[in-house]
Design an enzyme around this catalytic site. Structure first.
Site, PDB file in Angstrom:
ATOM      1  N   HIS A  58     117.822  24.133 106.483  1.00 37.87           N
ATOM      2  CA  HIS A  58     118.148  22.536 106.426  1.00 37.87           C
ATOM      3  C   HIS A  58     117.845  21.899 108.248  1.00 37.87           C
ATOM      4  CE1 HIS A  58     120.925  20.806 104.039  1.00 37.87           C
ATOM      5  NE2 HIS A  58     120.101  21.805 103.531  1.00 37.87           N
ATOM      6  N   HIS A  60     118.184  30.529  96.619  1.00 42.10           N
ATOM      7  CA  HIS A  60     119.977  29.873  95.610  1.00 42.10           C
ATOM      8  C   HIS A  60     119.592  31.675  95.379  1.00 42.10           C
ATOM      9  CE1 HIS A  60     119.045  25.171  95.844  1.00 42.10           C
ATOM     10  NE2 HIS A  60     119.996  25.981  97.183  1.00 42.10           N
TER      11      HIS A  60
HETATM   12  C1  HEM Z   1     114.541  22.228  95.630  1.00 41.52           C
HETATM   13  C2  HEM Z   1     115.098  21.738  96.775  1.00 41.52           C
HETATM   14  C3  HEM Z   1     116.589  22.284  96.994  1.00 41.52           C
HETATM   15  C4  HEM Z   1     117.657  21.775  96.717  1.00 41.52           C
HETATM   16  C5  HEM Z   1     117.570  20.387  96.197  1.00 41.52           C
HETATM   17  C6  HEM Z   1     119.319  22.333  97.094  1.00 41.52           C
HETATM   18  C7  HEM Z   1     120.521  21.679  97.427  1.00 41.52           C
HETATM   19  C8  HEM Z   1     121.738  22.210  97.134  1.00 41.52           C
HETATM   20  C9  HEM Z   1     122.985  22.306  97.027  1.00 41.52           C
HETATM   21  C10 HEM Z   1     123.325  20.848  96.277  1.00 41.52           C
HETATM   22  C11 HEM Z   1     123.624  23.206  97.737  1.00 41.52           C
HETATM   23  C12 HEM Z   1     125.446  23.154  97.343  1.00 41.52           C
HETATM   24  C13 HEM Z   1     125.549  23.082  99.378  1.00 41.52           C
HETATM   25  C14 HEM Z   1     127.058  22.907  99.425  1.00 41.52           C
HETATM   26  O1  HEM Z   1     127.821  22.373  98.662  1.00 41.52           O
HETATM   27  O2  HEM Z   1     128.044  23.491 100.123  1.00 41.52           O
HETATM   28  C15 HEM Z   1     122.913  24.155  98.085  1.00 41.52           C
HETATM   29  C16 HEM Z   1     123.428  25.198  98.698  1.00 41.52           C
HETATM   30  C17 HEM Z   1     122.031  25.727  99.069  1.00 41.52           C
HETATM   31  N1  HEM Z   1     120.687  26.576  99.743  1.00 41.52           N
HETATM   32 FE1  HEM Z   1     119.851  24.533  98.644  1.00 41.52          FE
HETATM   33  N2  HEM Z   1     118.549  23.409  98.017  1.00 41.52           N
HETATM   34  C18 HEM Z   1     117.250  23.549  97.966  1.00 41.52           C
HETATM   35  C19 HEM Z   1     116.454  24.302  97.790  1.00 41.52           C
HETATM   36  C20 HEM Z   1     116.799  24.956  99.139  1.00 41.52           C
HETATM   37  C21 HEM Z   1     116.291  26.439  99.702  1.00 41.52           C
HETATM   38  C22 HEM Z   1     114.567  26.119  99.996  1.00 41.52           C
HETATM   39  C23 HEM Z   1     116.301  26.911 100.312  1.00 41.52           C
HETATM   40  C24 HEM Z   1     116.454  28.749 101.141  1.00 41.52           C
HETATM   41  C25 HEM Z   1     115.153  29.151 101.384  1.00 41.52           C
HETATM   42  C26 HEM Z   1     117.794  26.740  99.992  1.00 41.52           C
HETATM   43  C27 HEM Z   1     119.167  27.958 100.238  1.00 41.52           C
HETATM   44  C28 HEM Z   1     120.407  27.025 100.151  1.00 41.52           C
HETATM   45  C29 HEM Z   1     121.395  28.021  99.953  1.00 41.52           C
HETATM   46  C30 HEM Z   1     121.654  29.691 100.927  1.00 41.52           C
HETATM   47  C31 HEM Z   1     122.734  27.432  99.986  1.00 41.52           C
HETATM   48  C32 HEM Z   1     124.101  27.974  99.821  1.00 41.52           C
HETATM   49  C33 HEM Z   1     125.025  27.813 100.998  1.00 41.52           C
HETATM   50  C34 HEM Z   1     126.759  28.250 100.645  1.00 41.52           C
HETATM   51  O3  HEM Z   1     126.486  29.090 100.392  1.00 41.52           O
HETATM   52  O4  HEM Z   1     127.000  27.641 102.024  1.00 41.52           O
HETATM   53  N3  HEM Z   1     117.941  25.437  99.360  1.00 41.52           N
HETATM   54  N4  HEM Z   1     121.449  23.919  98.264  1.00 41.52           N
END
Ligand code: HEM
Length: 725
Positions: A98, A263
Site C-alpha cells: 500500500h 495473496h
Molecule cells: C488486485 C488488487 C488487490 C485487491 C483488490 C486486494 C484486496 C485485498 C484485501 C481486501 C485484503 C484484506 C485486508 C484485510 O482485511 O486485512 C488484502 C490483503 C492483503 N493483500 Fe491484497 N489486494 C490486491 C492486490 C495485492 C497485491 C498486489 C499485493 C502484494 C503484492 C497484496 C498483498 C496483500 C497481502 C499480503 C494481504 C494480507 C494482509 C494481512 O495478512 O493482514 N494485495 N488484499
C-alpha cells in the site's frame, strides 16, 4: 474558535493560539494558482540540519542487523495486536504494497519513496485500515536505527523481510528513500470529498478514469475487492484491475503475479462490522495516540479483527510462501458468499479439508479459503486466466516474475539505479530503471572552455542550442526521478518526434552536434554536448547583458541506446505544454499557468527560480516555433530583465486580442507594443508571481537576475545527475 465563542466577543485579546486554523487565506479564492506546491518539504520542516545526508547515514547502517531484527519481529507476536498464525508477514507485506501502490506513472507521484503513509490522508484511507498497527509494530526498529533508516526505506524493507521470513527469496533491496515531514501538497488524490464514493468510471466499460488517478474510488489503493461499486462481477473487476495496474506501469503478467504473490500469504479480516469501527487515525481522539479504527468487538484484535470486512485466507498455508493459490483458484468452483461483516467474497463450493487453511487464531480449526472479486478476475478474464494457468504449471517461472514485479513495485519511484544504496542492490540492469551507460572521461576547465568556443562557431543559432538543451532536460521529474538530459534520449524515439521538441529544429541541432562530436579527438557524449552547447549560448547571452560569468558544467552524462529505452514508458514524459518556452499544445484544456507550476514542481524549482527562468527564456528567443508572443524586448538574445521591466511598466496597458492572445498597448500612442500569452500575463496579475516579477524588474537587479537565471539553468541541466549528489 471555541475561545472566541466563549468570550462572546467581549475580550478583544485572543487567548492561546493566534493563528486561525479553520480557514486558509487562499480558500477565499478557490481558483487561485497553487504556488504552495513549489515550497513543500522546505528545509524548515526538517528536524535535522541542512547538512544531514541521508545517503551517508544509510550507508553507515548495519543492514544485516536491521534485516535480522526485522525477521525476528515478524514472529514476535504482541498482545496488543496478536499476529495471525504467529506471523506479521501478511500485514507487513500489505503495508509495503500500500505504500508503493499509490505510485502513478502518469505524473510519477505517489509511491513508497517518501514515507508519506505516516501522514494524512494516506494514514487514514479506508484501504489502509489497521496499517497504523503495522507501522507501530515497526517503531522499536525505527527507534533503534534512528536517522540512518528512514520510515520509507523501513516500510519496503519490512515487506521484503516478511517475504524472506516466510520462505520467499526476494530480488533485492535498495535504500535511499528520504522521509518527508508533512503530507505532499502536489499529489492529486482526486476531487471527491467522500471516502469510497461512487466509482470514478462514468461507465464501467469505458476508460474514463481521469489521469493521473490510479484508484477507482477515493480512499482505495486500486480497486474495490467486492467488485465495481461493491457489485461482484470478476470480468468488470478485471477491467478495473487492468486499468489501475497499468497506471502503475504494470502489464498483465506483472498484475497476475503481484495479486497471486501478494495473496499467497496473510488473510482478510472481517469478523465484525466495519460500521462499528471508531474514527480513522487522523480523526481519532488524542488518547488513541495516532491509532484509529478502534474495534469494539470482543478483544478488538486477533480473531475479532475487522479491516476490509472480507474474512479468510486465500491459500492452504498462508503463514509461509506456498504454491496453492493457483491450485485452489483454478481447480475449484467458487461461489459468492458474504463474510461475517456482510462483505461479498467468493468461497469454494467444495474443497478437501486438507486444502483449507487453519484458523489464524484457533488451533486445529480449518476454514474455507476465500477469493476477492479481483482474485476471481485472475481466473475469469481470458488473458489473466492464460497467465494464471502458465504460472500454475511453472511455479519457478511464477516466482521469478513475482520477485521482479515486487521489486519493481517497491523500487520504481526510487528512480534510476544510481540512486540505489546498500549491499543488496541487484546487479542486473532493468529496463524500467531507464539505464544510462557511465562514461569514462573527464574534462578540464580549459577543455570545457575550448569546447564552448568551438560550439558557438557552429552554424546553429544560440537560441536553438538553448532550446535543445532545455528540451532534453525539461522531461525530468523529481516525483520518480525519471527523464532529464542524461542519456541523450532526446535523440531517440519517442522523444525526437515529440511535437514539443520541434522535430525539424531538433534534427538540425542534433546533426550539427553529431558531426561536431565525430570530429573530436576525445570521445564526448552527445548528452554532454547538448547541455554544453546550451550552456555556452546562455553564457554568451549573459555577456551580451554585460555580465561575464562561467556557468558551471559537470561532464559525465552518457548516451543511452534504443535497447536501453522503454519507448512506451517514456511516452508518459511527453510534454503537452511548456510555459518556459511559451507553448501550449492546441486542444489542451488545462490552464497554462497551472501546467507551468506543475512542471516547475516536478523539476524541483522554487517560485523564484521558475520566474527567473521564464523571464530569461522570453528574452533569449527560445519561444516555441520562434513566436513573438511574450518576447517583451527588442534585444533578443541578451539575458536582460526586459520581460519583467516591460511587464510591470505603467506606460503600457493590456488587452485581450483572442484566445490565449494578449497585447501590451502603449498608453500614449495606442499602438500594440508586444504580444503576450496567458502565462506571461499571469506573472503580472498573480500577486505572488508579480512580487517576483517586480523583484527582478528593480533597477539594480540586472546582474543578480543573470546569476539567478544561470543557477536555475544549472539546476535543471543537472537535475538527473545523481552521480554528483
Ligand atoms: C488486485 C488488487 C488487490 C485487491 C483488490 C486486494 C484486496 C485485498 C484485501 C481486501 C485484503 C484484506 C485486508 C484485510 O482485511 O486485512 C488484502 C490483503 C492483503 N493483500 Fe491484497 N489486494 C490486491 C492486490 C495485492 C497485491 C498486489 C499485493 C502484494 C503484492 C497484496 C498483498 C496483500 C497481502 C499480503 C494481504 C494480507 C494482509 C494481512 O495478512 O493482514 N494485495 N488484499
Amino acid at each position: 474558535m471555541e475561545q472566541r465563542s466563549k468570550s462572546g466577543g467581549k475580550c478583544p485579546v485572543m487567548h492561546g493560539a493566534n493563528t486561525v486554523q479553520e480557514k486558509n487565506v487562499m480558500e477565499w479564492w478557490p481558483n487561485a494558482l497553487n504556488l504552495d506546491i513549489l515550497h513543500q518539504h522546505d528545509e524548515k520542516t526538517k528536524p535535522y540540519g541542512a547538512d544531514f545526508s541521508y545517503k551517508d547515514a544509510f550507508l553507515s547502517l548495519d543492514l544485516e542487523a536491521v534485516k535480522s531484527d526485522l525477521k525476528a519481529l515478524m514472529t514476535d507476536s504482541q498482545d496488543w495486536w496478536p499476529a495471525d498464525w504467529g506471523t506479521y508477514g501478511g500485514l507487513m507485506i500489505r503495508m509495503a504494497w500500500h505504500a508503493a501502490g499509490t505510485y502513478r506513472v502518469a505524473d510519477g507521484r505517489g509511491g513508497a519513496n517518501t514515507g508519506n503513509q505516516r501522514f494524512a490522508p494516506l494514514n487514514s484511507w479506508p484501504d489502509n485500515t489497521n496499517l497504523d498497527k503495522a507501522r507501530r509494530l515497526l517503531w522499536p526498529i525505527k527507534k533503534k536505527y534512528g536517522n540512518a533508516l528512514s520510515w520509507a526505506d523501513l516500510f519496503v524493507l519490512a515487506g521484503n523481510m516478511a517475504y524472506e521470513s516466510m520462505g520467499f527469496k526476494t530480488f533485492g533491496f535498495a535504500g535511499g528513500r528520504e522521509d518527508i515531514w508533512h503530507p505532499e501538497k502536489d499529489i492529486n488524490w482526486g476531487s471527491e470529498r467522500e471516502w469510497l464514493g461512487k466509482s470514478r468510471y462514468a461507465d464501467a466499460s469505458a476508460d474514463s478514469l481521469a489521469n493521473p488517478l490510479a484508484a477507482v474510488q477515493m480512499g482505495l489503493i486500486y480497486v474495490n475487492p467486492e467488485g465495481v461499486d461493491g457489485n461482484p462481477d470478476p470480468l468488470k473487476t478485471a477491467h478495473d484491475v487492468r486499468t489501475t495496474f497499468a497506471r502503475m506501469a504494470m502489464n498483465d503478467e506483472e498484475t497476475v503475479a503481484l495479486t497471486a504473490g501478494g495473496h499467497t500469504v496473510g488473510k482478510t479480516h472481517g469478523n465484525g462490522l466495519e460500521a462499528h469501527l471508531g474514527p480513522n487515525p487522523e480523526g481519532a481522539d488524542v488518547e488513541e495516540q495516532g491509532f484509529g479504527w478502534k474495534n469494539p468487538k470482543g478483544s478488538g484484535h486477533g480473531a475479532d479483527t475487522v479491516t476490509s470486512g472480507l474474512e479468510g485466507a486465500w491459500t492452504t498455508t498462508p503463514d509461509r510462501w506456498n504454491h496453492t493459490y493457483f491450485h485452489l483458484l483454478l481447480n475449484h468452483e467458487w461461489e459468492l458468499t458474504k463474510s461475517p461483516a456482510g462483505a461479498w467474497q467468493w468461497e469454494p463450493v467444495a474443497m478437501k479439508e486438507e486444502d483449507k487453511p487453519f484458523d489464524a487464531h484457533i488451533p486445529g480449526v480449518r476454514r474455507n479459503p476465500i477469493m476477492t472479486d479481483a482474485d476471481m478476475a485472475m481466473k475469469m478474464d481470458p488473458a489473466y486466466r492464460k497467465i494464471s494457468q502458465r504460472f500454475y504449471e511453472d511455479p519457478a517461472y511464477f516466482e521469478d516474475v513475482f520477485a521482479r514485479a515486487w521489486f519493481k513495485l517497491t523500487h520504481r519511484d526510487l528512480g534510476p539505479k544510481s540512486r540505489y544504496l546498500g549491499a543488496d542492490v541487484p546487479q542486473e540492469e532493468l529496463i524500467w530503471q531507464d539505464p544510462v551507460p557511465t562514461v569514462g572521461y573527464t574534462l578540464s576547465e580549459a577543455e570545457i572552455t575550448a569546447l564552448k568556443a568551438s560550439l558557438l562557431q557552429l552554424d546553429v543559432a544560440p537560441a536553438d542550442f538553448i532550446s535543445t538543451a532545455w528540451d532534453s532536460a525539461r522531461t525530468f521529474r523529481g516525483s520518480d526521478y525519471r527523464g532529464g538530459a542524461n542519456g541523450a534520449r532526446i535523440r531517440l524515439e519517442p522523444q525526437r518526434s515529440w511535437e514539443g521538441n520541434e522535430p525539424e529544429r531538433l534534427e538540425r541541432v542534433l546533426t550539427a552536434l553529431t558531426e561536431f562530436q565525430a570530429g573530436l579527438e576525445k570521445k564526448i557524449s552527445l548528452a554532454d554536448l547538448i547541455v554544453l552547447a546550451g550552456t555556452a549560448a546562455v553564457e554568451q547571452a549573459a555577456r551580451k547583458a554585460g555580465v561575464s560569468l562561467t556557468v558551471p558544467f559537470s561532464p559525465g552524462r552518457g548516451d543511452a541506446t534504443a535497447e536501453q529505452t522503454d519507448a512506451e514508458s517514456f511516452s508518459y514524459l511527453e510534454p503537452v505544454h511548456d510555459g518556459f518556452r511559451n507553448w501550449l499544445k492546441p486542444g489542451v484544456e488545462a490552464k497554462a499557468e497551472e501546467l507551468l507550476v506543475d512542471r516547475a514542481q516536478l523539476m524541483g524549482l522554487t517560485a523564484a527560480e521558475m520566474t527567473a527562468l521564464v523571464g530569461g527564456m522570453r528574452v533569449l528567443g527560445t519561444n516555441y516555433g520562434g513566436t513573438e508572443k511574450g518576447v517583451f524586448t527588442d534585444r533578443v538574445g541578451v539575458l536582460s530583465t526586459d520581460f519583467f521591466v516591460h511587464l510591470t511598466d505603467m506606460a503600457y496597458s493590456w488587452k485581450s486580442t483572442g484566445a490565449d492572445s494578449y497585447a501590451l498597448v502603449d498608453r500614449k500612442t495606442g499602438e500594440e507594443a508586444f504580444t503576450a500569452s496567458r502565462v506571461d500575463l499571469v506573472f503580472g496579475s498573480n500577486s505572488i508571481l508579480r512580487a517576483y516579477a517586480e523583484y527582478y524588474a528593480q533597477d539594480d537587479m540586472a546582474e543578480r537576475f543573470v546569476q539567478d537565471f544561470c543557477r536555475a539553468w544549472v539546476k535543471v541541466m543537472d537535475a538527473d545527475r545523481f552521480d554528483l549528489k
